[in-house]
Write a protein that holds these residues in place. Structure first.
Motif, PDB file in Angstrom:
ATOM      1  N   LYS A  67      33.337  17.465 -19.361  1.00  0.00           N
ATOM      2  CA  LYS A  67      32.902  17.905 -20.695  1.00  0.00           C
ATOM      3  C   LYS A  67      32.311  19.315 -20.665  1.00  0.00           C
ATOM      4  CE  LYS A  67      31.810  13.160 -21.958  1.00  0.00           C
ATOM      5  NZ  LYS A  67      30.720  12.197 -22.099  1.00  0.00           N
ATOM      6  N   ARG A 104      29.165  11.884 -12.535  1.00  0.00           N
ATOM      7  CA  ARG A 104      29.116  13.345 -12.428  1.00  0.00           C
ATOM      8  C   ARG A 104      30.449  13.964 -12.837  1.00  0.00           C
ATOM      9  NH1 ARG A 104      27.158  13.383  -6.873  1.00  0.00           N
ATOM     10  NH2 ARG A 104      25.264  12.256  -7.315  1.00  0.00           N
ATOM     11  N   LYS A 112      27.970   7.128 -24.260  1.00  0.00           N
ATOM     12  CA  LYS A 112      26.996   7.934 -23.513  1.00  0.00           C
ATOM     13  C   LYS A 112      27.001   7.591 -22.030  1.00  0.00           C
ATOM     14  CE  LYS A 112      23.610   8.522 -27.199  1.00  0.00           C
ATOM     15  NZ  LYS A 112      22.307   8.082 -27.672  1.00  0.00           N
ATOM     16  N   GLU A 113      26.966   8.629 -21.193  1.00  0.00           N
ATOM     17  CA  GLU A 113      26.785   8.396 -19.765  1.00  0.00           C
ATOM     18  C   GLU A 113      25.402   7.778 -19.567  1.00  0.00           C
ATOM     19  OE1 GLU A 113      29.326   8.943 -18.170  1.00  0.00           O
ATOM     20  OE2 GLU A 113      30.408  10.481 -19.267  1.00  0.00           O
ATOM     21  N   GLY A 114      25.317   6.863 -18.635  1.00  0.00           N
ATOM     22  CA  GLY A 114      24.034   6.201 -18.403  1.00  0.00           C
ATOM     23  C   GLY A 114      23.864   4.975 -19.273  1.00  0.00           C
ATOM     24  N   GLY A 115      24.726   4.839 -20.289  1.00  0.00           N
ATOM     25  CA  GLY A 115      24.731   3.634 -21.107  1.00  0.00           C
ATOM     26  C   GLY A 115      23.624   3.573 -22.141  1.00  0.00           C
ATOM     27  N   THR A 116      23.405   2.378 -22.625  1.00  0.00           N
ATOM     28  CA  THR A 116      22.350   2.121 -23.599  1.00  0.00           C
ATOM     29  C   THR A 116      21.143   1.521 -22.871  1.00  0.00           C
ATOM     30  OG1 THR A 116      23.106  -0.126 -23.961  1.00  0.00           O
ATOM     31  CG2 THR A 116      24.115   1.571 -25.324  1.00  0.00           C
ATOM     32  N   ARG A 121      30.960  13.944 -16.496  1.00  0.00           N
ATOM     33  CA  ARG A 121      30.118  14.950 -17.141  1.00  0.00           C
ATOM     34  C   ARG A 121      30.747  16.329 -16.991  1.00  0.00           C
ATOM     35  NH1 ARG A 121      24.401  15.094 -15.009  1.00  0.00           N
ATOM     36  NH2 ARG A 121      24.388  16.955 -16.267  1.00  0.00           N
ATOM     37  N   ASN A 151      23.044  -1.720 -21.464  1.00  0.00           N
ATOM     38  CA  ASN A 151      24.276  -1.716 -20.678  1.00  0.00           C
ATOM     39  C   ASN A 151      24.557  -0.362 -20.049  1.00  0.00           C
ATOM     40  OD1 ASN A 151      25.689  -4.410 -21.191  1.00  0.00           O
ATOM     41  ND2 ASN A 151      25.136  -3.750 -23.260  1.00  0.00           N
ATOM     42  N   ALA A 152      25.112  -0.413 -18.811  1.00  0.00           N
ATOM     43  CA  ALA A 152      25.447   0.837 -18.134  1.00  0.00           C
ATOM     44  C   ALA A 152      26.933   0.960 -17.819  1.00  0.00           C
ATOM     45  CB  ALA A 152      24.645   0.940 -16.838  1.00  0.00           C
ATOM     46  N   ALA A 155      28.614  -0.802 -15.495  1.00  0.00           N
ATOM     47  CA  ALA A 155      28.763  -0.813 -14.038  1.00  0.00           C
ATOM     48  C   ALA A 155      29.167  -2.177 -13.490  1.00  0.00           C
ATOM     49  CB  ALA A 155      27.447  -0.385 -13.388  1.00  0.00           C
ATOM     50  N   SER A 180      27.535   2.455  -4.866  1.00  0.00           N
ATOM     51  CA  SER A 180      26.827   3.275  -5.851  1.00  0.00           C
ATOM     52  C   SER A 180      27.140   4.762  -5.690  1.00  0.00           C
ATOM     53  CB  SER A 180      25.323   3.055  -5.761  1.00  0.00           C
ATOM     54  OG  SER A 180      24.815   3.628  -4.591  1.00  0.00           O
ATOM     55  N   THR A 181      27.500   5.169  -4.485  1.00  0.00           N
ATOM     56  CA  THR A 181      27.869   6.573  -4.281  1.00  0.00           C
ATOM     57  C   THR A 181      29.078   6.913  -5.153  1.00  0.00           C
ATOM     58  OG1 THR A 181      27.098   6.334  -2.031  1.00  0.00           O
ATOM     59  CG2 THR A 181      28.437   8.265  -2.495  1.00  0.00           C
ATOM     60  N   TYR A 190      29.953   5.324  -7.844  1.00  0.00           N
ATOM     61  CA  TYR A 190      29.509   5.237  -9.235  1.00  0.00           C
ATOM     62  C   TYR A 190      28.872   6.567  -9.662  1.00  0.00           C
ATOM     63  CZ  TYR A 190      27.163   3.472 -13.395  1.00  0.00           C
ATOM     64  OH  TYR A 190      26.748   3.282 -14.684  1.00  0.00           O
ATOM     65  N   ASP A 191      27.980   7.092  -8.807  1.00  0.00           N
ATOM     66  CA  ASP A 191      27.315   8.366  -9.104  1.00  0.00           C
ATOM     67  C   ASP A 191      28.339   9.494  -9.279  1.00  0.00           C
ATOM     68  OD1 ASP A 191      24.933   7.079  -8.854  1.00  0.00           O
ATOM     69  OD2 ASP A 191      24.441   7.864  -6.875  1.00  0.00           O
TER      70      ASP A 191
END
Lengths: 103, 324
Positions: free
Chosen positions: B313, B307, B208-212, B310, B215-216, B218, B299-300, B302-303
């Motif tokens: 998919k 995206r 899953k995106e965003g992790g659990t 996503r 955990n992410a 990252a 982080s830019t 990472y974002d």
């Protein structure tokens, strides 16, 4: 009602211990947010934190309670780097909301 | 197993070091050194200690005739893992220098104590120690959480005053990155597994995106980006794979990429098999921007990576051509 957690008393001056993050999350954050109350995490005296620590601290309430969590989670006296890490976690969790809804 | 320490064992030369790593007989560890000079990055020490733990102290030895080198290896605590007695009296190996001798961390509590303790040892000001604490915090936690190593994380670091640089290494004798990533991602090779582990948003615990909640995916991406930002090398060695991020050329504009293979790097999937994981990097404190600024830049990327994955998919329109 608003609850305040003085993090320095629990984690020292640097947030990296995810076990402690999980304990704070499960013991304090989740029950408070679930009740619809507010909770303030006081970062006074915290010099820094890892992204993993902040994720372990706040990801679950945000994923589970969304707006209720955003409205009721507060962060006190974060320094610039801790503010940045919290903002990063907020951004990527919200980016992932669509996928979570699909699942 | 046989290893050889030379006078140029920095991260850039890790490939050459591995060429001397003989894994033919894994019942013992024998370390030899150059006759004239030993200059060994903490990565080599952490790996040696991990291998010594694997084969047992009684089966691990070192042969060296280099007085300065022996002093250094003794200070860094390598002899504690070997049956060869330290030729330097313990009174000469106090932790007075700017280094952290090899240390084993097995619990989150030990990790916290270590992170609190080591800053005074390196004599770094608070703002500069923050980045080092961040990196060690992420890497040690990775070992405790994902390596399944009963021996814990083997950590060592050294501060070079002249270049104002911290070199550090974290090693474990656990399941390796391939096994850790295989639970979810099924990588074909050790190198594929390292690529996954270094890609932002990919966690060994979920697709899953965003992790659990925990955990992410990252941590390693941030650490490799920190090494890049400070113009340094970053190394991952696990199984038969080695990935070495090269120093970023300061004449070029700094750009972060989600795909570690799109960075300037060396990678191989035919290194001697190491059943564990070694992560090492250098951090130049002079070249480090404000930490929050650095995190924002990373982080830019990472974002964008989240995206982009996503978008991959997303359904695409079904376009067709007709002959009419």
């Amino acid at each position: 009602m608003r609850k305040t957690i003085i993090l320095q008393n629990i984690i020292g001056d640097f947030g990296e211990n995810k076990d402690l993050a999980r304990t704070i999350r499960q013991k304090d954050i989740i029950p408070t947010i679930a009740q619809g109350d507010s909770i303030a995490l006081d970062f006074t005296g915290i010099n820094g934190a890892t992204q993993s620590f902040i994720h372990a601290l706040i990801a679950e309430p945000i994923i589970r309670y969304r707006e209720q969590a955003f409205e009721n989670l507060f962060y006190i006296n974060t320094n610039d780097s801790v503010s940045e890490i919290i903002s990063i976690v907020y951004r990527y969790l919200q980016e992932s909301f669509t996928e979570m809804e699909e699942n | 197993m046989k290893l050889h320490f030379s006078g140029q064992d920095n991260l850039r030369n890790f490939k050459q070091f591995l060429s001397t790593f003989d894994t033919t007989d894994s019942s013992f560890l024998s370390i030899s050194t150059d006759k004239k000079r030993i200059a060994v990055h903490p990565a080599y020490l952490a790996l040696s200690a991990a291998l010594a733990i694997k084969v047992g102290k009684d089966n691990s030895t070192i042969t060296s005739d280099t007085p300065d080198g022996i002093q250094y290896l003794s200070q860094m605590g390598l002899y504690d893992f070997l049956s060869t007695p330290s030729p330097t009296p313990s009174s000469d190996t106090e932790q007075s220098g700017r280094y952290i001798p090899l240390r084993i961390i097995k619990t989150a509590k030990e990790q916290s104590a270590f992170i609190a303790d080591f800053v005074p040892l390196l004599h770094l000001p608070e703002d500069q120690s923050r980045i080092v604490r961040y990196v060690i915090g992420e890497l040690v936690r990775n070992v405790l959480e994902h390596s399944c190593s009963k021996d814990g994380a083997i950590v060592t670091a050294r501060y070079y005053e002249k270049s104002h640089k911290v070199s550090l290494a974290i090693c474990d004798t656990g399941i390796g990155i391939w096994h850790s990533m295989s639970k979810i991602w099924h990588p074909k090779t050790d190198l594929d597994a390292i690529k996954l582990a270094l890609t932002p948003g990919i966690s060994g615990t979920t697709k899953k995106e965003g992790g659990t909640f925990e955990n992410a995916g990252a941590g390693l991406f941030y650490v490799r980006s920190i090494a890049k930002t400070t113009r340094n090398y970053f190394l991952v060695y696990s199984g038969k794979a080695e990935y070495l991020l090269y120093k970023w050329d300061k004449r070029l504009k700094l750009r972060y990429t989600a795909d570690p293979f799109k960075e300037e790097h060396f990678a191989t999937n035919s290194a001697p098999d190491f059943p564990g994981t070694l992560v090492a990097l250098d951090i130049s404190l002079d070249d480090t921007p404000e930490f929050n600024e650095l995190l924002h830049k990373i982080s830019t990327t990472y974002d964008e990576a989240i995206r982009e994955r996503r978008r991959q998919k997303f359904y695409t329109p079904n376009f067709e051509r007709s002959n009419r």
